[in-house]
Design a protein around this motif. Sequence first.
Motif: not given
Lengths: 301, 405
Positions: B115-134
């Motif tokens: 599960q990831i919780f983060t601020q909405d920073e616009g469309i290009i940032s969606y999913g940016k933390y997924t590979p970091v968490a993985q």
Amino acid sequence: MIEPIIKVTNLTKTFGSKTAVNDLSFEVNPGEIFAFLGANGSGKTTSIRVLLNILQATSGTTHINGKVYDDAMASMLGYLPEERGLYLNARVLETLMYFAQLKGMESQGSKIAAISYLEKVGLADKANVEIKQLSSGQQQKIQLGVAIINSPELLILDEPTKGLDPVNRELLMEMLLELNKNGSTVVFITHQMEEVERIASRLVMIKNGKRVLYGGLNEVKASFGNNMIQLTIEGNLPMSDSLYQIHGIGNKVEISPKPNITSDQILKYLVDNNVRILKFEKTVPSLNKIFIKVTEENEEQ
Amino acid sequence: MKNNKLLLVAIREYIRTIRKPTFWLATIIFPVFMFGVTYISGYSAQYTEDKVKEEIQQVKRILIVDETGLINPNFIQAPYELINSIDEGVSEVKNNQAEVLFVYPNDIALSKSIQIFTQDEGIISYGKYTPVAQELLKQIILSEVNDPTKIALFNSPIQANTTYFKNGVENDVRLEKYIVPIVALILYFVMVFMGTNFLLMSVSEEKENRMMEIVLTTVTSKQLIWGKIVGLVGIVISQLIVLVTLGGIGLWFTLDRLPIQIDFSLIPISVLGIGLNLFYIFAGFLMIATAMVGVGAAMPTYRDAQQFSSFFIIAAIAPIYFVTIILADPNGLVARITSYFPLTSPLIFLGRNALGALPTWEALISIPLLIIYVAIGFWIAFKLFEFGSIEYKDKLSLKQLFNKR
């Protein structure tokens, strides 16, 4: 005996159940100006298309210089069809040169002929202009140029003066006479009877695909009789249902004698009735009148 | 004289076409536009990726709630920070005190989800933390492995070199083997779909400009049509020269940046194969060309002709719609049927030949078959041309076709 340049023999052309040309025969002699007449839809254009092998005859034969026309004879032909246009995006000079070369002229010769024609019709400065930039009248001159660029032995023009103003019409007439003087045989389709009377020596007229008039201009007129009389009188013209029919009113009238009535009989009648005659002249019917009469007669039939 | 006339028509067709701005638009602008779109899209993808990486590098606090017990607290260093409460973490993220919260649930082995919780920073940032968490989870698990060679191996991209056999013989399936067939297919599409449209335009314009009658008293319909086709071949060759030049220049500048390396010296050149491909391309070109001549002559205007011609174009490119079936089984029923249907025939034979799936006996049959198809196409085209070329106002009807010209 001179061989005809065009010989159409018993030509019939049908489209499905519709007969466009019906057993048509005529000949055109070399060096003459020949008029091909008829009302709209009478089969003139179809006849020309068969003659030029664009359409095939249903029966009968059409010959030019004794042979069925093919593209190898293009060098002796100039043709201005009724449905005519130009390559609008092409340039004037290259269009004339293209057709001159298709008609067998060499590249250099075609250029000289094209420039010479453009100078003659006052379009030399438009040589490298795209045709779509020319006025309608100028485009018509180019269309004619395409037809005559090769100084053809036989020139066939389908309503050549259609859409031309009086000045350009006059120019065209002069050019046709000049071409004819230089040896070209000219066949032209027209509805302008004064043009026929002015330049044609012989004619054929068709109605519903059938030949209704054929022969020399004077011969055709004579066949309708020199029976019109132009009268200028003082006073009133007495009525006579048995002798003549009056056309027009007033002092200047035209009268047509009833069948088997001579002009002498009419003159005697008028003198006997104390008509003071200022002018009594037998006239030949105009081709225009003959055209209308023949057309109406056939419609009545 | 006859050949000269054909040549005159061909030269005129060539010059009038290459002088049109639309020709250069189609020839240069379209490929340049396609290259530009591809480049921009690739560039923007790279730009987005770089921007996301940059954003991640600037992150100050990444909170982690580890319910799995897998994470060794000694392994964690800034910007990562272990916390115990999800609510606390969510609150900090909401208040911008931390950029992101990763929650590794205790049932991760079953749910296989983080599960990831983060601020909405616009469309290009969606999913940016997924590979970091993985990646974090992967590295945490790897930290339990003590063998550095195994860790290095795990982190390396592994290539697979496969040897294929066909009919008991090793089969070469390297990319270089497909360069010639790919070029042949591109050539087919350029000739058939870009080139033949010029022919349709040419016949229609001749009709619309009311030039047919004059032209047909100076050349035969066969000379006119063949002249146009020869001119068209010249046009297509010019297009290809331009395309190849542009492609070559593009390749020269991008060769070392291509994702796939091509060794041009390894491209197999078979004179017979190339000859057969050229035959299929030319047969396809002539087949569609005859259709365009027929349609152009039968229809009163270019617009009418264009609408009607789309049927032939769609039929000819129909194989694209079932390409996967043909690729899966190049000698199956669909491939066989479409090989013998006139409009699809050249492309399918070309494709099957490219895949190396065309038996010799079928290749031998294909040659006379396509010659017959092209001859029939020409017969119909000439017939339509004879009947329709001076039919200026109406569409040619079947009834007219069966009447005598």
